[in-house]
Design an enzyme around this catalytic site. Structure first.
Site, PDB file in Angstrom:
ATOM      1  N   ASP A   1      -2.466   1.902 -20.579  1.00 49.99           N
ATOM      2  CA  ASP A   1      -3.656   2.334 -19.829  1.00 49.99           C
ATOM      3  C   ASP A   1      -3.947   1.269 -18.773  1.00 49.99           C
ATOM      4  O   ASP A   1      -4.667   0.303 -19.024  1.00 49.99           O
ATOM      5  CB  ASP A   1      -4.839   2.505 -20.804  1.00 49.99           C
ATOM      6  CG  ASP A   1      -6.022   3.202 -20.148  1.00 49.99           C
ATOM      7  OD1 ASP A   1      -5.983   3.402 -18.912  1.00 49.99           O
ATOM      8  OD2 ASP A   1      -6.979   3.529 -20.867  1.00 49.99           O
TER       9      ASP A   1
ATOM     10  N   HIS B   1      -6.528  12.853 -11.622  1.00 47.87           N
ATOM     11  CA  HIS B   1      -6.060  12.479 -12.971  1.00 47.87           C
ATOM     12  C   HIS B   1      -4.877  13.374 -13.378  1.00 47.87           C
ATOM     13  O   HIS B   1      -4.976  14.213 -14.276  1.00 47.87           O
ATOM     14  CB  HIS B   1      -7.233  12.646 -13.929  1.00 47.87           C
ATOM     15  CG  HIS B   1      -7.077  11.979 -15.249  1.00 47.87           C
ATOM     16  ND1 HIS B   1      -5.929  12.047 -15.991  1.00 47.87           N
ATOM     17  CD2 HIS B   1      -7.947  11.223 -15.958  1.00 47.87           C
ATOM     18  CE1 HIS B   1      -6.103  11.364 -17.110  1.00 47.87           C
ATOM     19  NE2 HIS B   1      -7.330  10.851 -17.117  1.00 47.87           N
TER      20      HIS B   1
ATOM     21  N   GLU C   1      -2.051   8.579 -11.773  1.00 50.42           N
ATOM     22  CA  GLU C   1      -3.239   9.072 -11.082  1.00 50.42           C
ATOM     23  C   GLU C   1      -3.484   8.301  -9.785  1.00 50.42           C
ATOM     24  O   GLU C   1      -3.745   7.097  -9.823  1.00 50.42           O
ATOM     25  CB  GLU C   1      -4.454   8.901 -12.005  1.00 50.42           C
ATOM     26  CG  GLU C   1      -4.190   9.376 -13.427  1.00 50.42           C
ATOM     27  CD  GLU C   1      -5.242   8.871 -14.422  1.00 50.42           C
ATOM     28  OE1 GLU C   1      -6.388   8.627 -14.020  1.00 50.42           O
ATOM     29  OE2 GLU C   1      -4.903   8.736 -15.604  1.00 50.42           O
TER      30      GLU C   1
ATOM     31  N   ARG D   1     -15.351  16.970 -12.754  1.00 43.55           N
ATOM     32  CA  ARG D   1     -14.310  17.704 -13.499  1.00 43.55           C
ATOM     33  C   ARG D   1     -14.889  18.744 -14.458  1.00 43.55           C
ATOM     34  O   ARG D   1     -14.139  19.510 -15.040  1.00 43.55           O
ATOM     35  CB  ARG D   1     -13.399  16.734 -14.258  1.00 43.55           C
ATOM     36  CG  ARG D   1     -14.060  15.944 -15.374  1.00 43.55           C
ATOM     37  CD  ARG D   1     -13.029  15.145 -16.154  1.00 43.55           C
ATOM     38  NE  ARG D   1     -13.642  14.321 -17.193  1.00 43.55           N
ATOM     39  CZ  ARG D   1     -12.970  13.748 -18.181  1.00 43.55           C
ATOM     40  NH1 ARG D   1     -11.665  13.890 -18.270  1.00 43.55           N
ATOM     41  NH2 ARG D   1     -13.592  13.005 -19.076  1.00 43.55           N
TER      42      ARG D   1
ATOM     43  N   ARG E   1      -8.355  19.447 -20.984  1.00 43.10           N
ATOM     44  CA  ARG E   1      -7.324  18.409 -20.818  1.00 43.10           C
ATOM     45  C   ARG E   1      -6.076  18.995 -20.160  1.00 43.10           C
ATOM     46  O   ARG E   1      -5.646  20.090 -20.507  1.00 43.10           O
ATOM     47  CB  ARG E   1      -6.966  17.806 -22.185  1.00 43.10           C
ATOM     48  CG  ARG E   1      -6.076  16.580 -22.062  1.00 43.10           C
ATOM     49  CD  ARG E   1      -5.962  15.828 -23.355  1.00 43.10           C
ATOM     50  NE  ARG E   1      -7.255  15.397 -23.869  1.00 43.10           N
ATOM     51  CZ  ARG E   1      -7.957  14.354 -23.397  1.00 43.10           C
ATOM     52  NH1 ARG E   1      -7.473  13.628 -22.403  1.00 43.10           N
ATOM     53  NH2 ARG E   1      -9.131  14.038 -23.903  1.00 43.10           N
TER      54      ARG E   1
HETATM   55  O1  LIG Z   1     -10.060  11.624 -22.440  1.00 41.85           O
HETATM   56  P1  LIG Z   1     -10.406  11.520 -20.974  1.00 41.85           P
HETATM   57  O2  LIG Z   1     -11.884  11.277 -20.733  1.00 41.85           O
HETATM   58  O3  LIG Z   1      -9.906  12.697 -20.200  1.00 41.85           O
HETATM   59  O4  LIG Z   1      -9.668  10.221 -20.415  1.00 41.85           O
HETATM   60  C1  LIG Z   1      -8.319  10.062 -20.594  1.00 41.85           C
HETATM   61  C2  LIG Z   1      -7.874   8.718 -19.982  1.00 41.85           C
HETATM   62  O5  LIG Z   1      -8.106   8.758 -18.602  1.00 41.85           O
HETATM   63  C3  LIG Z   1      -7.684   7.620 -17.837  1.00 41.85           C
HETATM   64  O6  LIG Z   1      -6.319   7.600 -17.684  1.00 41.85           O
HETATM   65  C4  LIG Z   1      -8.220   6.322 -18.393  1.00 41.85           C
HETATM   66  O7  LIG Z   1      -7.596   5.219 -17.791  1.00 41.85           O
HETATM   67  C5  LIG Z   1      -8.070   6.264 -19.895  1.00 41.85           C
HETATM   68  O8  LIG Z   1      -8.779   5.126 -20.377  1.00 41.85           O
HETATM   69  C6  LIG Z   1      -8.592   7.512 -20.556  1.00 41.85           C
HETATM   70  O9  LIG Z   1      -8.424   7.424 -21.946  1.00 41.85           O
END
Ligand SMILES: O=P(O)(O)OC[C@H]1O[C@H](O)[C@H](O)[C@@H](O)[C@@H]1O
Length: 274
Positions: A167, A122, A226, A44, A21
């Site tokens: 979101d 992202h 993003e 990723r 993350r």
């Molecule tokens: O936890 P991840 O798979 O990295 O995703 C983290 C976030 O990514 C994006 O911003 C999506 O719009 C979210 O819905 C999601 O929760």
């Protein structure tokens, strides 16, 4: 991709095949759960290789350092996404610390088949206090709300501020978006090209507690904005190539505040060649 300064990382658990993350994960060939692949696609969580003999910059290469990373279909991935491709990610650092990311994705299928994908850079921004952050450049735009089954709404006229979970996928945005960190008196400018949409995400307190690699209070110091292509997926025929760019820079806050409105940002769009 992990970048210090502009972006951030958290409790940072690196346990393949789970993505780490923070930084700027590349979502490809699927954004979120908009398809049958794992959320945000497989790019990723893959190991990329370095191109030791990359093609030169077309123009203006002085004082810029760059590296090209390559991702290609693997026999494993072909089982879940039956396509051949070459993904070249050029990471460029300018003398003032500006970060430019250029993705070129080419369909190298030999069976004549097209493929379709969605995409996002992202980007996790490090902010001093999310309650004091404003995002400019997305006012009055339509968005899909991921917290409401992707229902479509229209944003109000003021800069976006944060007081609960967000979101959203903003549609067909200007090429320039600003993230203003008041406390730090710093503004991040994000410019994009080839990526019509912009996702804005902060999990806020309750959701943060359900995310194992995010500390309970870390949502206060992060914001994802993003550059993305979500609403209208890209389709490439064999031999065709797509290009999507994102540029990030940090400037003193007073420089940007109040100067961004969607119309003027559209008119002044041009982030130049890769
Ligand atoms: O936890 P991840 O798979 O990295 O995703 C983290 C976030 O990514 C994006 O911003 C999506 O719009 C979210 O819905 C999601 O929760």
């Amino acid at each position: 991709m992990m970048v210090s300064g502009n972006a951030c990382n958290f409790v940072a658990i690196f346990k393949p095949p789970k993505a780490i993350r923070g930084g700027i994960p590349i979502c490809f060939p699927q954004f979120s759960n908009l398809g049958s692949l794992e959320p945000h696609g497989f790019a990723r969580t893959r190991f990329w290789s370095i191109d030791n003999d990359p093609p030169p910059f077309p123009t203006n290469s002085s004082n810029k350092a760059f590296i090209d990373l390559i991702l290609k279909h693997s026999e494993e991935d072909v089982k879940i996404w039956p396509h051949r491709y070459e993904f070249r990610l050029r990471i460029t650092l300018g003398p003032g610390g500006d970060l430019m990311l250029t993705s070129r994705i080419r369909n190298t299928n030999t069976d004549g088949k097209s493929f379709t994908f969605t995409f996002a850079y992202h980007t996790y921004f490090h902010v001093t206090d999310i309650s004091e952050v404003r995002v400019e450049g997305l006012e009055t735009l339509d968005y899909l709300d991921n917290l409401k089954n992707r229902e479509r709404f229209t944003e109000q006229g003021d800069a976006i501020v944060f007081e609960s979970e967000v979101d959203k996928v903003y549609l067909r945005t200007p090429t320039k978006i600003a993230v203003l960190d008041h406390e730090r008196k710093r503004t991040f400018e994000l410019r994009k090209d080839g990526l019509p949409d912009a996702v804005v995400w902060n999990p806020w307190d309750k959701k943060a507690k359900t995310i194992p690699d995010l500390g309970d209070d870390e949502y206060k110091h992060m914001l994802c904005v993003e550059a993305a292509c979500v609403e209208k997926p890209i389709t490439l025929k064999p031999g065709e190539e797509w290009r999507g760019r994102q540029e990030l820079s940090a400037v003193p806050s007073s420089y940007c505040s109040g100067q961004l409105n969607p119309e003027s940002a559209i008119l002044s769009e041009d982030i130049g060649p890769a």
